[in-house]
Design a protein around this motif. Structure first.
Motif, PDB file in Angstrom:
ATOM      1  N   THR A 150      -2.643 -31.743 -19.357  1.00  0.00           N
ATOM      2  CA  THR A 150      -3.962 -31.281 -19.755  1.00  0.00           C
ATOM      3  C   THR A 150      -4.852 -32.499 -19.939  1.00  0.00           C
ATOM      4  N   CYS A 151      -6.124 -32.352 -19.593  1.00  0.00           N
ATOM      5  CA  CYS A 151      -7.110 -33.420 -19.771  1.00  0.00           C
ATOM      6  C   CYS A 151      -6.633 -34.707 -19.089  1.00  0.00           C
ATOM      7  N   THR A 152      -6.707 -35.834 -19.756  1.00  0.00           N
ATOM      8  CA  THR A 152      -6.325 -37.100 -19.145  1.00  0.00           C
ATOM      9  C   THR A 152      -4.815 -37.298 -19.038  1.00  0.00           C
ATOM     10  N   GLY A 153      -4.032 -36.328 -19.479  1.00  0.00           N
ATOM     11  CA  GLY A 153      -2.584 -36.389 -19.272  1.00  0.00           C
ATOM     12  C   GLY A 153      -2.225 -36.524 -17.796  1.00  0.00           C
ATOM     13  N   THR A 154      -3.143 -36.121 -16.936  1.00  0.00           N
ATOM     14  CA  THR A 154      -2.913 -36.238 -15.489  1.00  0.00           C
ATOM     15  C   THR A 154      -2.708 -37.694 -15.064  1.00  0.00           C
ATOM     16  N   PHE A 155      -3.289 -38.631 -15.824  1.00  0.00           N
ATOM     17  CA  PHE A 155      -3.074 -40.045 -15.504  1.00  0.00           C
ATOM     18  C   PHE A 155      -1.596 -40.405 -15.602  1.00  0.00           C
ATOM     19  N   LEU A 156      -0.939 -39.816 -16.596  1.00  0.00           N
ATOM     20  CA  LEU A 156       0.481 -40.110 -16.775  1.00  0.00           C
ATOM     21  C   LEU A 156       1.282 -39.482 -15.627  1.00  0.00           C
ATOM     22  N   LEU A 157       0.922 -38.265 -15.236  1.00  0.00           N
ATOM     23  CA  LEU A 157       1.579 -37.659 -14.072  1.00  0.00           C
ATOM     24  C   LEU A 157       1.282 -38.472 -12.814  1.00  0.00           C
ATOM     25  N   GLY A 158       0.043 -38.986 -12.720  1.00  0.00           N
ATOM     26  CA  GLY A 158      -0.320 -39.812 -11.569  1.00  0.00           C
ATOM     27  C   GLY A 158       0.585 -41.032 -11.479  1.00  0.00           C
ATOM     28  N   GLU A 188      -2.683 -25.935  -9.332  1.00  0.00           N
ATOM     29  CA  GLU A 188      -1.231 -25.765  -9.251  1.00  0.00           C
ATOM     30  C   GLU A 188      -0.788 -26.206  -7.874  1.00  0.00           C
ATOM     31  N   ASP A 189       0.223 -27.034  -7.810  1.00  0.00           N
ATOM     32  CA  ASP A 189       0.766 -27.442  -6.522  1.00  0.00           C
ATOM     33  C   ASP A 189       2.234 -27.796  -6.708  1.00  0.00           C
ATOM     34  N   SER A 190       3.091 -27.072  -6.038  1.00  0.00           N
ATOM     35  CA  SER A 190       4.532 -27.369  -6.029  1.00  0.00           C
ATOM     36  C   SER A 190       5.116 -27.500  -7.433  1.00  0.00           C
ATOM     37  N   GLY A 191       4.718 -26.588  -8.298  1.00  0.00           N
ATOM     38  CA  GLY A 191       5.295 -26.604  -9.641  1.00  0.00           C
ATOM     39  C   GLY A 191       4.680 -27.617 -10.583  1.00  0.00           C
ATOM     40  N   ILE A 192       3.547 -28.210 -10.198  1.00  0.00           N
ATOM     41  CA  ILE A 192       2.835 -29.110 -11.117  1.00  0.00           C
ATOM     42  C   ILE A 192       1.440 -28.544 -11.394  1.00  0.00           C
ATOM     43  N   TYR A 193       1.182 -28.273 -12.675  1.00  0.00           N
ATOM     44  CA  TYR A 193      -0.095 -27.719 -13.110  1.00  0.00           C
ATOM     45  C   TYR A 193      -0.915 -28.810 -13.785  1.00  0.00           C
ATOM     46  N   CYS A 194      -2.213 -28.861 -13.463  1.00  0.00           N
ATOM     47  CA  CYS A 194      -3.098 -29.782 -14.171  1.00  0.00           C
ATOM     48  C   CYS A 194      -4.293 -29.012 -14.699  1.00  0.00           C
ATOM     49  N   ALA A 195      -4.710 -29.300 -15.933  1.00  0.00           N
ATOM     50  CA  ALA A 195      -5.923 -28.694 -16.489  1.00  0.00           C
ATOM     51  C   ALA A 195      -6.983 -29.774 -16.641  1.00  0.00           C
ATOM     52  N   GLY A 196      -8.244 -29.384 -16.568  1.00  0.00           N
ATOM     53  CA  GLY A 196      -9.363 -30.323 -16.682  1.00  0.00           C
ATOM     54  C   GLY A 196      -9.596 -30.769 -18.115  1.00  0.00           C
ATOM     55  N   ALA A 197     -10.838 -31.103 -18.433  1.00  0.00           N
ATOM     56  CA  ALA A 197     -11.176 -31.727 -19.709  1.00  0.00           C
ATOM     57  C   ALA A 197     -10.911 -30.817 -20.914  1.00  0.00           C
ATOM     58  N   ALA A 241      -9.975 -27.053 -21.350  1.00  0.00           N
ATOM     59  CA  ALA A 241      -9.456 -26.427 -20.126  1.00  0.00           C
ATOM     60  C   ALA A 241      -8.003 -25.983 -20.304  1.00  0.00           C
ATOM     61  N   PHE A 242      -7.317 -26.550 -21.296  1.00  0.00           N
ATOM     62  CA  PHE A 242      -5.931 -26.117 -21.516  1.00  0.00           C
ATOM     63  C   PHE A 242      -5.875 -24.633 -21.844  1.00  0.00           C
ATOM     64  N   MET A 243      -6.955 -24.096 -22.441  1.00  0.00           N
ATOM     65  CA  MET A 243      -6.966 -22.669 -22.765  1.00  0.00           C
ATOM     66  C   MET A 243      -6.974 -21.815 -21.501  1.00  0.00           C
ATOM     67  N   ASP A 244      -7.668 -22.292 -20.489  1.00  0.00           N
ATOM     68  CA  ASP A 244      -7.705 -21.556 -19.221  1.00  0.00           C
ATOM     69  C   ASP A 244      -6.306 -21.539 -18.605  1.00  0.00           C
ATOM     70  N   LEU A 245      -5.629 -22.684 -18.711  1.00  0.00           N
ATOM     71  CA  LEU A 245      -4.255 -22.764 -18.201  1.00  0.00           C
ATOM     72  C   LEU A 245      -3.316 -21.871 -19.020  1.00  0.00           C
ATOM     73  N   CYS A 246      -3.500 -21.848 -20.339  1.00  0.00           N
ATOM     74  CA  CYS A 246      -2.708 -20.963 -21.214  1.00  0.00           C
ATOM     75  C   CYS A 246      -2.816 -19.508 -20.746  1.00  0.00           C
ATOM     76  N   LEU A 247      -4.052 -19.060 -20.533  1.00  0.00           N
ATOM     77  CA  LEU A 247      -4.248 -17.667 -20.121  1.00  0.00           C
ATOM     78  C   LEU A 247      -3.557 -17.417 -18.787  1.00  0.00           C
ATOM     79  N   TYR A 248      -3.604 -18.415 -17.916  1.00  0.00           N
ATOM     80  CA  TYR A 248      -2.920 -18.292 -16.629  1.00  0.00           C
ATOM     81  C   TYR A 248      -1.411 -18.105 -16.846  1.00  0.00           C
ATOM     82  N   PHE A 249      -0.839 -18.909 -17.721  1.00  0.00           N
ATOM     83  CA  PHE A 249       0.604 -18.794 -17.994  1.00  0.00           C
ATOM     84  C   PHE A 249       0.938 -17.441 -18.637  1.00  0.00           C
ATOM     85  N   ILE A 250       0.076 -16.999 -19.555  1.00  0.00           N
ATOM     86  CA  ILE A 250       0.334 -15.726 -20.233  1.00  0.00           C
ATOM     87  C   ILE A 250       0.289 -14.582 -19.223  1.00  0.00           C
ATOM     88  N   LYS A 251      -0.623 -14.692 -18.266  1.00  0.00           N
ATOM     89  CA  LYS A 251      -0.718 -13.675 -17.214  1.00  0.00           C
ATOM     90  C   LYS A 251       0.477 -13.775 -16.266  1.00  0.00           C
TER      91      LYS A 251
END
Lengths: 335, 335
Positions: free
Chosen positions: A124-132, A169-178, A181-191
């Motif tokens: 979530t957010c800048t956590g993508t840098f660590l995944l990068g 979402e790509d190949s089992g890796i999800y990224c959320a924006g600023a 945005a984690f809430m949007d991803l949460c709703l996606y997971f709940i759905k």
């Protein structure tokens, strides 16, 4: 004869959150709180005492971490003590710049080994840098906090960054924006792991709108000047001062003593943009400011920012903001 | 001669967050993270190294607490060790029912003594129940998580509950509605103690919309049945089964063997609503569901839920949702 459709079954999903010093803990706690609400509804609707989501927090060494703002969080265990989990979540770091060093090398290895053995990943957010940093995103679609788009592109040029998206979402890796945005991803997971109905209940319960797909409307263009090409910098400053007039990229390059082709290449190398699209972005950004703070018509604004054709500028505006000038004004003009 | 207007000065504001077992820590961490973003912009814009907001977390005894979802937070100190602060924030409790007992009595005393000495108070989500318990809200305007409106009214009848509001302010006491409503309150504080421009930057940076004033659109009506009046319960069940037909409250009371006046009084006592407005709410709730899940026109829906006059039902719908049927469908219909 009717087909026997297999009934959808639901499994309990286990999420592991990595807390680290200076991380934005709201991405962790907000997700865990959202999943609690989902579990509450789930157990009420399904007459089921099994929760849909289970969660735990880990830190690199199992010791307490001091997250952003001095919030001290004690983890459930060390990251190495996790043998099995469904999804590992990496929250944002308040300043994503310093992810070299030994501690992050260990985190990076840990993330990679989990992914290799089938665990899905989310940032979530800048956590993508660590995944990068793990290299796992190379060639894959990702998003991050829009304010760090330029830095991300420079740091991880092989990642297919889609900065307009609120999550990817790509190949089992999800990224959320600023930030939120984690809430949007949460709703996606709940759905995804529950049902659409469940996600809707949770959205209402938490006062979250479900239909955000883009972070584009919120973005303020980052005009990258942190480079050492002085000629390009001068051209940037010239454009900033003169965008309201007619600017020819060809004349500009001649004034700077460069061939248009050479100028474009150097400009792109230093800023990440072509000179023309840079100028367009400057003008769109100025139009956004005027919509936010003045009562001027879009026609007037079009002229003010150096355009003559309102229709083509309207198109450009929509391309960069995801909405019409009218919609933009309604959403972002503050009293 | 021109008047010398005093230039606005900015003071550093200190927030104290009370963390307690089972509280929703996202209301704390989310606010602290939002204030960090505000400080970052503030220091960049004002060329000022002093942050606008400072924060700290306390617990009743200074020991670690286990918040909702098992998140363990270590506080900066015990609540009794705070001598001076500007604002005390009480986060939501996952289950707001059990705020009796000695520990909450101590918290309540601590809150009251701070308020009496000039400290402002804020609660987010169900944290308002704890403020309700202090008695400080009696006669004042407040809001809380809309799902607990009926329970709140029953528990604290002297509070002027405005459940439609996303946040309220009265005499130095701020209340935010459900879950993410704390973000709306954050933006309000950032604007109040900083500037409107600063709040706008933060909103964009965190992907938050700034213009929410109501939790009404998200509310699902709570049809209170947790009472012991069996005749009223029967009338509620009758209305739920027959709302699509014409229902006369007078005939209904006769069928139940009560005078209309007596029936209305008992109904109101048990459910908190008049029978007629209860029936209207049932119909509006049914219309919301149909807008969310079907393609039916509002005309058809009006008939389906037992109304004949589309205009008067449209008015009623807007009164209870804060939006037109068309706007409601756009916002809440899920694919």
């Amino acid at each position: 004869m009717t087909l026997n459709m297999p009934k959808r079954t639901f499994a309990m999903i286990h999420f592991t959150f990595l807390a680290e010093n200076d991380c934005l803990s709201s991405g962790i706690t907000g997700t865990i709180d959202a999943f609690s609400v989902a579990n509450l509804y789930w157990q009420a609707i399904m007459k089921n005492t099994t929760p849909l989501f289970t969660t735990e927090i880990v830190t690199p060494d199992g010791k307490m971490v001091k997250t952003n703002g001095g919030i001290m969080i004690m983890p459930d265990r060390a990251m190495a003590d996790i043998t099995e989990t469904d999804l590992v979540v990496i929250p944002g770091l308040f300043k994503p710049f310093d992810i070299q060093g030994k501690r992050f090398a260990q985190i990076s290895e840990w993330i990679t080994s989990h992914y290799d053995s089938g665990t899905r990943l989310a940032s979530t957010c800048t956590g993508t840098f660590l995944l990068g940093r793990t290299g796992l995103l190379d060639g894959k679609i990702a998003t991050t906090n829009w304010q760090y788009a330029a830095l991300f592109k420079k740091s991880f040029p092989l990642v297919d960054l889609r900065i307009n998206r609120i999550f990817t979402e790509d190949s089992g890796i999800y990224c959320a924006g600023a930030a939120t945005a984690f809430m949007d991803l949460c709703l996606y997971f709940i759905k995804k792991y529950g049902t659409s109905e469940l996600a809707k209940n949770c959205a209402k319960s938490m006062l979250v709108d479900h239909d955000r797909e883009e972070q584009t409307p919120y973005m303020v263009q980052d005009f990258w000047k942190n480079h050492s090409d002085e000629i390009v910098l001068n051209s940037q400053l010239y454009m900033e001062d003169n965008f309201s007039k007619k600017i020819s990229i060809n004349s500009l390059s001649q004034d700077l003593g460069l061939s248009p082709r050479h100028f474009k290449r150097r400009f792109k190398k230093a800023t990440g943009e072509n000179p023309l699209s840079y100028l367009q972005l400057l003008r769109v950004e100025q139009a956004k400011k005027q919509l936010e703070t003045t009562q001027k018509s879009f026609n007037e604004i079009t002229w003010d920012v150096g355009y003559e054709d309102i229709n083509s500028f309207r198109k450009l505006f929509r391309k960069h903001t995801g909405m019409s000038p009218k919609e933009y004004r309604k959403r972002f003009s503050w009293s």
